[in-house]
Enzyme design. Structure first.
Site, mmCIF file in Angstrom:
data_model
loop_
_atom_site.group_PDB
_atom_site.id
_atom_site.type_symbol
_atom_site.label_atom_id
_atom_site.label_comp_id
_atom_site.label_asym_id
_atom_site.label_seq_id
_atom_site.Cartn_x
_atom_site.Cartn_y
_atom_site.Cartn_z
ATOM 1 N N ASP A 135 8.547 -4.614 -0.855
ATOM 2 C CA ASP A 135 9.749 -3.951 -0.335
ATOM 3 C C ASP A 135 9.800 -3.943 1.192
ATOM 4 O OD1 ASP A 135 12.216 -2.826 -1.031
ATOM 5 O OD2 ASP A 135 11.489 -0.779 -0.725
ATOM 6 N N ASP A 175 13.421 -7.907 -6.098
ATOM 7 C CA ASP A 175 13.761 -7.898 -4.666
ATOM 8 C C ASP A 175 12.911 -8.853 -3.818
ATOM 9 O OD1 ASP A 175 15.658 -5.987 -5.246
ATOM 10 O OD2 ASP A 175 14.559 -4.315 -4.356
ATOM 11 N N ASP A 316 15.532 5.961 -6.562
ATOM 12 C CA ASP A 316 15.510 4.746 -5.749
ATOM 13 C C ASP A 316 14.738 4.953 -4.450
ATOM 14 O OD1 ASP A 316 17.076 3.178 -7.491
ATOM 15 O OD2 ASP A 316 18.923 4.011 -6.670
#
Length: 341
Positions: A135, A175, A316
């Site tokens: 991330d 991601d 999230d």
């Protein structure tokens, strides 16, 4: 003239113990051969019977999901308990992270999930989320160093290989590709992902790499990022809309456009929280959202099917009042399920 008979060659007597041993060895060799043939037949049958995810695919509802843990605790108000109870029964992808399932524990976790899949007559669906620099330091920052990541994914792959009798769906590092250009590490990430794919692939194991979603990268841009990883065609396809809220129809169109550019690659679509569609450009705990269609509801010649990949009720990140990423958030669970209970 009388011929004298030549003496016959004396027969060699084999001691009885050697006769017994020889017989045992012959039987063992026969059984080993039968076992080997049986193993080959079983492997061949499993390979030929392997089918990719499709409409009506049902995945495990994990008994160790955060929803299930919250349901067992039952220590919230009535609405929050009801939301946890309902979500705990829904087939949902289990996320493997090194923080919860480290190297020395992840094999057992996967084996437990595989046992659940057999009991529920379901497929096993896992998201692997432990990439180095995961991330890019954002809300879900973390992950392993490169060497540990290789070891971790090898353990996962070994456990998946030990469950060759069930269908296994792997969503690899959500991601990771869509973020790679902004993180400045496309080549490193591609290398880590290739290692993971090598460690994970096996009989009836269907791997989907990150494809972002329709409101993130233009389709040509994400196609270039995916192509540059060198992962195609060694994986089944891409996972779209993971942890996001885009409309299913938009993701189908995006999947088809991406497939056209990538030589026919397939897709999964996450519909876990897109029941009310997106909230503009908000992606981090937007309010007013709903769970979407259950897994296995849709599919076509490009989209294998839809699944619940992001577990509803998990935050999230620390935004819009949410706790840290991946933490169970009772208020979110209530909101997402308000039309289901």
């Amino acid at each position: 003239m009388v011929r004298t008979p030549r003496p016959s060659r004396p027969r060699r007597r084999v001691p009885r113990p050697l006769l017994v041993i020889g017989s045992v060895v012959a039987v063992v060799a026969l059984l080993a051969g039968v076992s080997m043939v049986g193993s080959l037949v079983t492997t061949l049958f499993q390979t030929l019977s392997a089918r990719p995810p499709a409409v009506d695919t049902r995945i495990v509802a994990p008994d160790e999901s955060k929803a299930a843990q919250a349901a067992r605790a039952g220590d919230r108000n009535a609405d929050q308990n009801a939301a946890a109870d309902w979500l705990a029964t829904q087939p949902t992808t289990y996320w493997l992270t090194p923080e919860i399932d480290p190297v020395d524990a992840v094999w057992d976790r996967v084996a437990h999930l595989a046992a659940e899949a057999r009991e529920q007559d379901a497929a096993l669906s896992i998201a692997i989320y432990g990439l180095p620099d995961r991330d890019c330091g954002n809300h879900s920052a973390g992950g392993l160093d490169p060497e540990s990541y290789g070891t971790w994914t090898a353990r996962i792959g070994d456990a998946l290989g030990n469950a060759s009798d069930i269908q296994k769906i792997v969503v690899l590092e959500p991601d990771s590709i869509a973020l790679s250009s902004s993180c400045g590490s496309p080549a490193d990430r591609a290398s880590y992902l290739r290692t993971a794919v090598d460690n994970l692939r096996g009989t009836d194991t269907w791997i989907y790499i990150d494809g972002g979603h329709s409101a993130w990268h233009p389709v040509d841009e994400i196609a270039d990022l995916i192509r540059a990883t060198g992962l195609l065609p060694s994986v089944r396809g891409v996972a779209l809309n993971v942890s996001n809220y885009q409309d299913t129809a938009a993701e189908f169109a995006y999947a088809h456009a991406l497939s056209d550019r990538l030589g026919g690659t397939h897709a999964l679509i996450d519909t876990s929280r897109n029941g009310a569609g997106p909230a503009g450009t908000q992606w981090c705990n937007p309010s007013g959202r709903l769970v979407g269609s259950g897994g296995g509801a849709y599919g076509d010649d490009v989209v294998d099917t839809n699944l619940w990949i992001k577990p509803p009720g998990e935050s999230d990140g620390e935004c819009n009042g949410g706790p840290p990423a991946g933490t169970w958030w009772p208020a979110s669970a209530v909101e997402l399920t308000r039309e289901q209970r």
